[in-house]
Design a protein around this motif. Structure first.
Motif, PDB file in Angstrom:
ATOM      1  N   SER A 411      35.140  87.101  15.870  1.00 55.35           N
ATOM      2  CA  SER A 411      34.285  86.977  17.049  1.00 55.35           C
ATOM      3  C   SER A 411      35.033  86.172  18.103  1.00 55.35           C
ATOM      4  O   SER A 411      34.845  84.974  18.250  1.00 55.35           O
ATOM      5  N   TRP A 412      35.919  86.854  18.809  1.00 55.35           N
ATOM      6  CA  TRP A 412      36.702  86.200  19.860  1.00 55.35           C
ATOM      7  C   TRP A 412      35.788  85.955  21.058  1.00 55.35           C
ATOM      8  O   TRP A 412      34.919  86.767  21.368  1.00 55.35           O
ATOM      9  N   GLY A 413      35.968  84.844  21.736  1.00 56.83           N
ATOM     10  CA  GLY A 413      35.098  84.481  22.849  1.00 56.83           C
ATOM     11  C   GLY A 413      35.803  84.518  24.193  1.00 56.83           C
ATOM     12  O   GLY A 413      37.002  84.245  24.293  1.00 56.83           O
ATOM     13  N   HIS A 414      35.054  84.874  25.242  1.00 59.23           N
ATOM     14  CA  HIS A 414      35.568  84.888  26.613  1.00 59.23           C
ATOM     15  C   HIS A 414      34.533  84.262  27.539  1.00 59.23           C
ATOM     16  O   HIS A 414      33.326  84.486  27.368  1.00 59.23           O
ATOM     17  N   THR A 415      35.014  83.515  28.504  1.00 54.33           N
ATOM     18  CA  THR A 415      34.146  82.977  29.547  1.00 54.33           C
ATOM     19  C   THR A 415      34.755  83.323  30.889  1.00 54.33           C
ATOM     20  O   THR A 415      35.915  82.989  31.157  1.00 54.33           O
ATOM     21  N   LEU A 416      33.994  84.009  31.720  1.00 53.84           N
ATOM     22  CA  LEU A 416      34.441  84.443  33.047  1.00 53.84           C
ATOM     23  C   LEU A 416      33.585  83.777  34.113  1.00 53.84           C
ATOM     24  O   LEU A 416      32.351  83.795  34.019  1.00 53.84           O
ATOM     25  N   ILE A 417      34.227  83.192  35.097  1.00 51.47           N
ATOM     26  CA  ILE A 417      33.533  82.481  36.173  1.00 51.47           C
ATOM     27  C   ILE A 417      33.977  83.057  37.511  1.00 51.47           C
ATOM     28  O   ILE A 417      35.179  83.243  37.747  1.00 51.47           O
ATOM     29  N   ALA A 418      33.016  83.357  38.375  1.00 49.04           N
ATOM     30  CA  ALA A 418      33.309  83.861  39.714  1.00 49.04           C
ATOM     31  C   ALA A 418      32.734  82.909  40.755  1.00 49.04           C
ATOM     32  O   ALA A 418      31.593  82.444  40.613  1.00 49.04           O
ATOM     33  N   ILE A 419      33.516  82.597  41.769  1.00 51.23           N
ATOM     34  CA  ILE A 419      33.104  81.658  42.829  1.00 51.23           C
ATOM     35  C   ILE A 419      33.237  82.348  44.179  1.00 51.23           C
ATOM     36  O   ILE A 419      34.297  82.901  44.505  1.00 51.23           O
ATOM     37  N   GLU A 420      32.175  82.311  44.947  1.00 49.42           N
ATOM     38  CA  GLU A 420      32.189  82.844  46.309  1.00 49.42           C
ATOM     39  C   GLU A 420      32.659  81.737  47.256  1.00 49.42           C
ATOM     40  O   GLU A 420      31.908  80.796  47.547  1.00 49.42           O
ATOM     41  N   PRO A 421      33.910  81.772  47.735  1.00 46.06           N
ATOM     42  CA  PRO A 421      34.441  80.651  48.517  1.00 46.06           C
ATOM     43  C   PRO A 421      33.748  80.451  49.859  1.00 46.06           C
ATOM     44  O   PRO A 421      33.706  79.327  50.373  1.00 46.06           O
ATOM     45  N   SER A 422      33.185  81.504  50.424  1.00 49.40           N
ATOM     46  CA  SER A 422      32.560  81.351  51.745  1.00 49.40           C
ATOM     47  C   SER A 422      31.328  80.468  51.702  1.00 49.40           C
ATOM     48  O   SER A 422      30.848  80.003  52.743  1.00 49.40           O
TER      49      SER A 422
END
Length: 487
Positions: A411-422
């Motif tokens: 059970s490999w794990g991933h964490t993805l984060i997205a940031i709206e710079p504006s």
């Protein structure tokens, strides 16, 4: 004047003898060996003082060669690093000692030298022979280079053919057309820029086959700015793409920051920059973290506990592709080890341990009970631990101490984060351009993250071809035609 070859050899032998002085071989060893670099030994010996000053003093006491500390640093890095010139002069010395050409070349192979299994008697004979080398001395034949070239035999394949054949191989081993095409695209994209997590994944195609109970990834729960994906034992590549796209969608719709975790994946996601860059192409700052089964030791002599635990960041740019930075917290990526094994190459010194806990350059030893090292000592170990917490525990992946092993749990794990710079600043991309220009202009040799990969990709796109190791390409073609071996 003493020849350059002689200086290289003298300095290397002195450094090796210092290593023996500081850290004698175990009594159980069948032959004298030095299994760590002389620089590491010297640091242990110096107790905080300049290690090379100690090496230089020891060399003077031996009355072998007197060199400056700066020169010795250079020779340690080059000669103890077992570059080609040391292998060549060792072969010459062995020829002068009476070995026939075949034996001399075999003993001078970098694989043998890298293990530092040089008897003390040989070391002293090498010094003596190096001193007496003449320009008329028989030069070692070019067989080692030819052998290395044969091991690293490359075939050029068109980019489209590589992608299509890889997709066909994936379909042959059980993936539907959509999932096969997406995985082939991700692996080919990595190969295009010279990343070591590209088509090498197909060297052992059975590892890329669908898990027994695999099904499509699904969103298990979500809010406006977060989500958890159950990958249902699908590959990390499929889950990570889904997570990156979902994180980007949420940041653009509700933002300014979104986070998506994915767990229960059965394999690695490959080149993590692909997913950070995918988010950055939509004008977002992308952050991707991944954990994996136990491949990496927290320190020398320890058993594997961490994954290679990479971190990748992507930053949007107005008039250029996104800037991406992708690094494993290990000293080398797992597929870097697999690539070395596939190509018959040695690993760099100091990046991995054998099952005895000592450094090794043999990829097979690492994969058969050894472990990869973290980069940068305790700093790398600290980052690896942080990723283990963020991409493993936070995503819902397998947790150390709560399962038999992460390898068994799959059970490999991933964490993805997205940031709206504006949401924070109106001219982020212009600021990015200004900073990158200032960094690039700060010195002639300064290179930005991903710059070399981008150049490789541009050149390969111009030719329309990918250089692929023959062993890897043969595996892909055979799998596309025949599927997995039946035995």
């Amino acid at each position: 004047a003493e020849s350059r070859e002689s200086v290289v050899l003298r300095s290397a032998i002195c450094a090796l003898e210092l290593a023996l002085l500081v850290h004698p071989p175990r009594t159980s060893s069948r032959s004298t060996g030095w299994y760590l670099s002389a620089m590491t030994r010297a640091r242990m010996f110096s107790r905080g003082r300049s290690p090379f000053a100690n090496v230089a003093r020891h060399m003077q006491q031996m009355s072998v060669l007197q060199v400056s500390e700066a020169e010795l640093v250079c020779w340690c890095q080059r000669a103890v690093g077992l570059r080609a010139e040391l292998a060549a002069v060792y072969a010459k010395s062995l020829l002068a000692e009476g070995y026939d050409s075949a034996a001399a070349l075999a003993l001078a192979e970098p694989h043998e030298l890298s293990k530092m299994r040089i008897r003390t008697g040989h070391a002293r004979l090498m010094i003596a022979h190096a001193e007496s080398l003449k320009t008329s001395a028989p030069a070692a034949p070019a067989a080692p280079a030819a052998a290395a070239a044969a091991v690293e035999e490359i075939v050029e394949v068109s980019i489209d053919e590589a992608r299509a054949t890889t997709a066909a191989a994936l379909r042959k081993i059980g993936w539907d057309e959509q999932d096969a095409a997406l995985q082939a695209e991700i692996m080919t994209a990595a190969e295009l820029c010279g990343n070591n997590q590209g088509l090498v994944k197909m060297y052992q195609p059975q590892l890329m086959a669908p898990a027994r109970d695999a099904s499509k990834p699904v969103v298990e729960r979500q809010t406006d700015t977060s989500a958890v994906i159950n990958a249902n034992q699908s590959p990390g590549m499929l889950a990570a793409v889904m997570a990156a796209d979902l994180a980007a969608d949420k940041a653009l719709r509700k933002g300014p920051i979104s986070i998506v975790g994915a767990y229960n994946t059965s394999t690695s996601s490959g080149q993590l920059a692909y997913y950070a860059g995918r988010m950055a192409e939509r004008g977002l700052i992308g952050i991707a973290l991944a954990n994996s089964p136990e491949f990496v030791a927290a320190g020398a002599g320890g058993k594997a506990v961490f994954g290679t635990n990479p971190i990748a960041l992507g930053f949007p740019r107005a008039s250029a592709p996104p800037l991406t930075f992708d690094m494993a917290t290990s000293a080398i990526a797992l597929f870097g080890v697999l690539t070395a094994k596939a190509k018959g190459e040695l690993l760099p010194r100091g990046v991995a341990f054998g099952k005895d806990g000592e450094f090794t350059t043999d990829a097979s030893e690492v994969l058969e009970g050894g472990a990869i090292a973290t980069f940068g000592g305790h700093k790398g170990a600290g980052l690896a631990l942080s990723v283990e917490l963020l991409a493993g525990a936070l995503s819902g992946g397998a947790v150390l101490g709560q399962c038999e092993s992460k390898k068994a749990a799959k059970s490999w794990g991933h964490t993805l984060i997205a940031i709206e710079p504006s949401a924070l600043v109106e001219d982020f991309e212009r600021k990015v351009a200004s900073i990158l220009k200032a960094v690039k202009d700060s010195g002639e040799s300064i290179r930005l993250p991903g710059e070399n990969s981008a150049k490789i990709a541009i050149e390969r796109k111009k030719t329309g071809k990918l250089p692929i190791a023959v062993k890897i390409w043969e595996s892909i073609v055979t799998t596309a035609e025949q599927g997995l071996p039946t035995s």
